[in-house]
Design an enzyme around this catalytic site. Sequence first.
Site, PDB file in Angstrom:
ATOM      1  CG  ASP A  74      -0.549  -0.300   2.470  1.00 56.78           C
ATOM      2  OD1 ASP A  74      -1.115  -1.148   3.150  1.00 56.78           O
ATOM      3  OD2 ASP A  74       0.450   0.335   2.859  1.00 56.78           O
TER       4      ASP A  74
HETATM    5  N1  URA Z   1       0.549  -5.336   4.907  1.00 57.80           N
HETATM    6  C1  URA Z   1       0.193  -4.030   4.931  1.00 57.80           C
HETATM    7  O1  URA Z   1      -0.437  -3.581   5.877  1.00 57.80           O
HETATM    8  N2  URA Z   1       0.549  -3.258   3.921  1.00 57.80           N
HETATM    9  C2  URA Z   1       1.247  -3.713   2.848  1.00 57.80           C
HETATM   10  O2  URA Z   1       1.551  -2.950   1.935  1.00 57.80           O
HETATM   11  C3  URA Z   1       1.608  -5.060   2.848  1.00 57.80           C
HETATM   12  C4  URA Z   1       1.251  -5.856   3.887  1.00 57.80           C
END
Ligand code: URA
Length: 235
Positions: A102
């Site tokens: 993310d």
């Molecule tokens: N878990 C998360 O919270 N964000 C990511 O980008 C990947 C795994």
Amino acid sequence: MRLNKYIAQAGVCSRRKADELTLAGKVKINGAVMKTPGYDVQEGDVVVVDGKPVDAPEKAAYYALNKPAGYITTTSDEKDRPTVLSLLTDVTARVYPVGRLDGPTRGLLLLTNDGDLSYHIAHPSQKVWKTYIAVVAGHVTKDEVWALRNGVDIGDKKKTAPAQVTVLKEKGDQTTLEIRIHEGRNRQVRRMCKAVGHTVLDLQRTAVGDIALGRLREGTYRRLTPAEVEYLKNC
Ligand code: URA
């Protein structure tokens, strides 16, 4: 080249998914529906999947990128945030991210135009472990570590699968955890930490299976070695 391989190598989807789409009548060759996954695609054939023309596959390309925070892993964004693809300044292959990180999450992101490999790594049934370093607010108790290890309710139908969790450091009112998971649910690490009462302040992915971020500088990328590609295909 077999139709399913052609579609997968063009980066559309995995070979298996290409077979499904073909059998479902979603693939056209030169304007006519083609329901034979084993059809041998000829030079000059126009292949259309789900209404979208598929460019002829290019040579398979595999990269590791150290994604900075603020870049998104989808290929376009309605809020006009920069995408990870904009960092691949001298890559001509049409690669795309394997799975997601993310926006605020940093670290190792694999990119490829190989649909089969992408499916293999990103799909939860393949159990490829991904390693994250999470700096969270507050002190994480032993019970909370155990809960994270055993699986927590993050608001989905199922609890998270068992994870490997280690406390690396405690400093002031922050704790650094190493969290290894093999599922790829949306914002999973952040939601797991939240489920035991801790906000993630910084999140970095440091490895996908045995492929480590190592000393790759943030914002830069490298080709995977043939040995790494072979490992990912077989892990
Ligand atoms: N878990 C998360 O919270 N964000 C990511 O980008 C990947 C795994």
